[in-house]
Design a protein around this motif. Structure first.
Motif, PDB file in Angstrom:
ATOM      1  N   THR A  67     -10.625  -1.210   1.197  1.00 17.85           N
ATOM      2  CA  THR A  67      -9.691  -2.077   1.911  1.00 17.85           C
ATOM      3  C   THR A  67      -8.967  -1.260   2.980  1.00 17.85           C
ATOM      4  O   THR A  67      -9.171  -0.047   3.098  1.00 17.85           O
ATOM      5  N   ASP A  68      -8.101  -1.929   3.725  1.00 20.40           N
ATOM      6  CA  ASP A  68      -7.281  -1.253   4.741  1.00 20.40           C
ATOM      7  C   ASP A  68      -5.829  -1.122   4.276  1.00 20.40           C
ATOM      8  O   ASP A  68      -4.907  -1.108   5.095  1.00 20.40           O
ATOM      9  N   ARG A  69      -5.615  -1.028   2.996  1.00 21.59           N
ATOM     10  CA  ARG A  69      -4.254  -0.958   2.443  1.00 21.59           C
ATOM     11  C   ARG A  69      -3.517   0.276   2.971  1.00 21.59           C
ATOM     12  O   ARG A  69      -4.094   1.366   3.054  1.00 21.59           O
ATOM     13  N   ARG A  70      -2.274   0.068   3.319  1.00 19.85           N
ATOM     14  CA  ARG A  70      -1.449   1.140   3.876  1.00 19.85           C
ATOM     15  C   ARG A  70      -0.137   1.279   3.115  1.00 19.85           C
ATOM     16  O   ARG A  70       0.288   0.357   2.407  1.00 19.85           O
ATOM     17  N   ASP A  71       0.508   2.458   3.296  1.00 20.51           N
ATOM     18  CA  ASP A  71       1.795   2.675   2.645  1.00 20.51           C
ATOM     19  C   ASP A  71       2.913   2.115   3.518  1.00 20.51           C
ATOM     20  O   ASP A  71       2.669   1.489   4.550  1.00 20.51           O
ATOM     21  N   ARG A  81      -7.545   4.912  -3.809  1.00 19.49           N
ATOM     22  CA  ARG A  81      -6.675   3.755  -4.003  1.00 19.49           C
ATOM     23  C   ARG A  81      -7.133   2.549  -3.191  1.00 19.49           C
ATOM     24  O   ARG A  81      -6.700   1.427  -3.450  1.00 19.49           O
ATOM     25  N   ARG A  82      -7.992   2.781  -2.219  1.00 17.62           N
ATOM     26  CA  ARG A  82      -8.506   1.683  -1.396  1.00 17.62           C
ATOM     27  C   ARG A  82      -9.907   1.246  -1.812  1.00 17.62           C
ATOM     28  O   ARG A  82     -10.388   0.206  -1.385  1.00 17.62           O
ATOM     29  N   THR A  84     -12.545  -0.499  -3.841  1.00 23.53           N
ATOM     30  CA  THR A  84     -12.490  -1.701  -4.667  1.00 23.53           C
ATOM     31  C   THR A  84     -13.561  -1.682  -5.756  1.00 23.53           C
ATOM     32  O   THR A  84     -14.467  -0.842  -5.752  1.00 23.53           O
TER      33      THR A  84
END
Length: 225
Positions: A67-71, A81-82, A84
């Motif tokens: 994913t493109d999850r960011r802090d 952590r990204r 899946t």
């Protein structure tokens, strides 16, 4: 003349196998595209710069697995952590590598050869290890049938050079058949290689020695971080 003929035969082998692979796998490719688009969104393909033949950079293609999850600061979260559940499955079955058949048709890659590695590693090869750039990088190679990510960096790079020295269509065919067996048995599969070994630049940066053939400017930059 003999070398040119051998290279021409290898290129014909690559194109034929890539076209056949895309033809046979087209229903699976379509299914993966739909699932990735549904679960992860666009784009379906992930592109990353790698170092190819003669040290030239090129964009290697893979199916998207993260994913493109960011802090809170807007920075991307660490890869683990990204990654899946779908991404782990694609990597475990080596399905994320299928788009590299397009790289083969473009001439960026070969079916068999040293795996294309990150650009940030370019300063960390020895003069002997740089021979891996004498041929096109491959989707699979000697290092992959010898244990994939379970062997050390030095061993992997040594196997890459061994391939360059022994390169032949018969060797390519043997590696392709052995790779098919490994993919089906999932032998040596490591979904997140960072969990098993450090990146090459980190490993060698911690043990910088005179064995690394770097020019004076590169050495100063590396020591300065």
């Amino acid at each position: 003349m003999r070398i040119q003929v051998a290279r021409g035969c290898k290129r014909a082998f690559d194109i034929g196998l890539a076209l056949a692979g895309l033809g046979v796998l087209s229903p699976l490719v379509l299914a993966i595209c739909l699932v990735v688009r549904w679960r992860l969104g666009a784009p379906v393909l992930f592109s990353q710069q790698r170092t190819g033949m003669n040290g030239r950079p090129f964009p290697v293609l893979k199916f998207r697995t993260m994913t493109d999850r960011r802090d809170r600061d807007g920075d991307l979260l660490p890869d683990h952590r990204r990654l899946t559940r779908l991404g782990r499955l694609l990597r475990a079955l080596s399905l994320d590598e299928i788009p590299q058949l397009i790289n083969v048709l473009r001439g960026d890659m070969s079916i068999v050869g040293p795996r294309p590695l990150l650009r940030k590693y370019d300063l960390w090869y020895t003069a002997h290890e740089r021979r891996r750039f004498d041929v096109r990088p491959g989707i699979t190679g000697l290092a992959q049938i010898a244990g994939r990510n379970t062997v050390s960096w030095s061993a992997r790079l040594s196997l890459d050079v061994e391939y360059v020295e022994r390169c032949s269509l018969w060797l390519d065919l043997r590696i392709v058949l052995q790779t098919a067996k490994i993919v089906f048995t999932r032998e040596g599969v490591v979904v997140d290689s960072r969990a098993l070994m450090s990146d090459l630049d980190e490993e060698r940066g911690e043990a910088l020695t005179d064995e690394l053939v770097l020019d004076a400017k590169a050495r100063r930059l590396l020591r300065a971080g």
